[in-house]
Scaffold this motif. Structure first.
Motif: not given
Length: 156
Positions: A64-66, A115-118, A23-24, A58-60
């Protein structure tokens, strides 16, 4: 070269390591993530979406449950270069492949929220005609790319 799911490639298909989704956004926006929950920030922010075969948002979000529904309409673009430029111009957040955003992160035009890397099973693969022999010139370029990506992974 194209983005493919590594789990679907045959053993002889040359490919780079699996991609990480990041996420950037413009550095000015990253401060909001330190004081507000990620879901709340995304609910009230523009998402820059690259339309294509692999829905990386969507994958991301699934990992992360977002929830991706929010109050601000998405900005839809047709390629990652446009999405990264829009994010650098402070137009919103984009989820992108780590290999695509590295130059922007390095020069400070974009920031990432660690914290948002997948991790994904997606990778850049050298695809093409099955009748091309392995000595084809494209393989030399691909081998060089693989070496460059490995150098990038070993430097902090």
């Amino acid at each position: 070269m194209e983005v493919r799911d590594a789990s679907e490639l045959d053993a002889d298909t040359p490919h780079l390591p699996n991609e990480t989704l990041e996420l950037v956004c413009a550095p000015a926006l990253i401060g909001s993530l330190s004081t507000t929950a990620l879901q709340d920030v995304l609910d009230s922010s523009r998402k820059i979406v690259v339309q294509g075969r692999h829905n990386v948002w969507q994958r991301w979000a699934t990992k992360l449950g977002i929830n991706l529904e929010g109050d601000v309409p998405a900005l839809k673009v047709d390629n990652s270069a446009t999405a990264l430029e829009a994010a650098a111009q402070n137009l919103g957040f984009v989820v992108t492949y780590s290999s695509y955003c590295q130059p922007y992160l390095k020069d400070g035009r974009l920031a990432t929220w660690s914290k948002a890397k997948v991790q994904t099973t997606l990778c850049l693969a050298l695809t093409g005609s099955p009748d091309k022999p392995s000595w084809h010139p494209a393989h030399k370029v691909f081998d060089w790319l693989k070496q460059e990506f490995q150098k990038g992974k070993s430097t902090p």
